[in-house]
Scaffold this motif. Structure first.
Motif, mmCIF file in Angstrom:
data_model
loop_
_atom_site.group_PDB
_atom_site.id
_atom_site.type_symbol
_atom_site.label_atom_id
_atom_site.label_comp_id
_atom_site.label_asym_id
_atom_site.label_seq_id
_atom_site.Cartn_x
_atom_site.Cartn_y
_atom_site.Cartn_z
ATOM 1 N N VAL A 41 0.836 -1.205 0.000
ATOM 2 C CA VAL A 41 0.000 0.000 0.000
ATOM 3 C C VAL A 41 0.869 1.252 0.000
ATOM 4 O O VAL A 41 0.622 2.189 -0.767
ATOM 5 N N GLU A 42 1.905 1.269 0.835
ATOM 6 C CA GLU A 42 2.785 2.442 0.897
ATOM 7 C C GLU A 42 3.512 2.672 -0.427
ATOM 8 O O GLU A 42 3.627 3.812 -0.889
ATOM 9 N N GLY A 53 -0.257 11.666 -9.865
ATOM 10 C CA GLY A 53 -1.666 11.345 -9.722
ATOM 11 C C GLY A 53 -2.206 11.639 -8.338
ATOM 12 O O GLY A 53 -1.453 11.902 -7.399
ATOM 13 N N GLU A 54 -3.511 11.618 -8.257
ATOM 14 C CA GLU A 54 -4.180 11.809 -6.973
ATOM 15 C C GLU A 54 -4.362 10.434 -6.327
ATOM 16 O O GLU A 54 -4.914 9.519 -6.946
ATOM 17 N N VAL A 55 -3.912 10.299 -5.103
ATOM 18 C CA VAL A 55 -3.987 9.021 -4.402
ATOM 19 C C VAL A 55 -5.417 8.778 -3.945
ATOM 20 O O VAL A 55 -6.063 9.662 -3.387
ATOM 21 N N SER A 56 -5.914 7.571 -4.224
ATOM 22 C CA SER A 56 -7.226 7.173 -3.735
ATOM 23 C C SER A 56 -7.177 5.696 -3.356
ATOM 24 O O SER A 56 -6.317 4.948 -3.825
ATOM 25 N N VAL A 57 -8.093 5.306 -2.502
ATOM 26 C CA VAL A 57 -8.181 3.914 -2.076
ATOM 27 C C VAL A 57 -8.407 3.012 -3.281
ATOM 28 O O VAL A 57 -7.815 1.932 -3.383
ATOM 29 N N SER A 58 -9.243 3.452 -4.212
ATOM 30 C CA SER A 58 -9.534 2.651 -5.404
ATOM 31 C C SER A 58 -8.288 2.417 -6.250
ATOM 32 O O SER A 58 -8.045 1.302 -6.707
ATOM 33 N N ILE A 60 -5.149 2.510 -5.259
ATOM 34 C CA ILE A 60 -4.249 1.625 -4.521
ATOM 35 C C ILE A 60 -4.739 0.192 -4.612
ATOM 36 O O ILE A 60 -3.956 -0.734 -4.805
ATOM 37 N N SER A 61 -6.038 0.000 -4.522
ATOM 38 C CA SER A 61 -6.623 -1.335 -4.616
ATOM 39 C C SER A 61 -6.341 -1.971 -5.972
ATOM 40 O O SER A 61 -5.971 -3.142 -6.056
ATOM 41 N N VAL A 62 -6.492 -1.196 -7.032
ATOM 42 C CA VAL A 62 -6.247 -1.717 -8.382
ATOM 43 C C VAL A 62 -4.780 -2.093 -8.562
ATOM 44 O O VAL A 62 -4.462 -3.160 -9.100
ATOM 45 N N ILE A 63 -3.890 -1.244 -8.092
ATOM 46 C CA ILE A 63 -2.457 -1.488 -8.267
ATOM 47 C C ILE A 63 -1.991 -2.705 -7.475
ATOM 48 O O ILE A 63 -1.196 -3.505 -7.960
ATOM 49 N N THR A 64 -2.487 -2.846 -6.246
ATOM 50 C CA THR A 64 -1.984 -3.893 -5.349
ATOM 51 C C THR A 64 -2.776 -5.189 -5.394
ATOM 52 O O THR A 64 -2.256 -6.233 -5.015
ATOM 53 N N GLY A 65 -4.040 -5.101 -5.796
ATOM 54 C CA GLY A 65 -4.898 -6.285 -5.736
ATOM 55 C C GLY A 65 -5.488 -6.504 -4.354
ATOM 56 O O GLY A 65 -6.142 -7.509 -4.100
ATOM 57 N N HIS A 67 -8.175 -5.606 -1.544
ATOM 58 C CA HIS A 67 -9.538 -5.075 -1.532
ATOM 59 C C HIS A 67 -9.560 -3.696 -0.896
ATOM 60 O O HIS A 67 -8.822 -3.413 0.045
ATOM 61 N N ARG A 68 -10.436 -2.829 -1.419
ATOM 62 C CA ARG A 68 -10.528 -1.457 -0.916
ATOM 63 C C ARG A 68 -10.754 -1.381 0.583
ATOM 64 O O ARG A 68 -10.203 -0.510 1.267
ATOM 65 N N VAL A 69 -11.556 -2.272 1.128
ATOM 66 C CA VAL A 69 -11.845 -2.264 2.565
ATOM 67 C C VAL A 69 -10.553 -2.479 3.367
ATOM 68 O O VAL A 69 -10.346 -1.860 4.413
ATOM 69 N N GLU A 70 -9.673 -3.312 2.847
ATOM 70 C CA GLU A 70 -8.420 -3.585 3.537
ATOM 71 C C GLU A 70 -7.394 -2.468 3.357
ATOM 72 O O GLU A 70 -6.499 -2.313 4.183
ATOM 73 N N VAL A 71 -7.527 -1.700 2.279
ATOM 74 C CA VAL A 71 -6.590 -0.612 2.009
ATOM 75 C C VAL A 71 -6.841 0.530 2.978
ATOM 76 O O VAL A 71 -5.904 1.125 3.500
ATOM 77 N N SER A 72 -8.103 0.840 3.230
ATOM 78 C CA SER A 72 -8.427 2.017 4.067
ATOM 79 C C SER A 72 -8.250 1.772 5.537
ATOM 80 O O SER A 72 -7.726 0.892 6.031
#
Length: 72
Positions: A41-42, A53-58, A60-65, A67-72
């Motif tokens: 995530v970092e 770019g503008e950082v968003s949970v979505s 980060i989720s796409v890049i890392t695989g 889930h968004r719930v786990e990223v936030s």
């Protein structure tokens, strides 16, 4: 000319010394997963910022695989 490594071999080769260290320290898979997720995530956040770019949970989720719930 040297032989070319398969992409799947490289991560394993890089991780072996780290795994050895973690085993010696008594770290368990759940702890390692948390460390690895946090690092992913970092690094994703840094990659997005470096690209302007503008950082968003979505994103980060796409890049890392992860889930968004786990990223936030």
């Amino acid at each position: 000319m040297g032989r070319k490594l398969q992409p799947s071999v490289v991560p394993a080769a890089l991780l072996r010394p780290i795994v050895r260290f973690c085993l010696r320290q008594g770290l368990r898979i759940k702890e390692l997963e948390e460390f690895f997720r946090r690092a992913l995530v970092e690094e994703a956040q840094t990659t997005i910022e470096d690209a302007g770019g503008e950082v968003s949970v979505s994103k980060i989720s796409v890049i890392t695989g992860i889930h968004r719930v786990e990223v936030s």
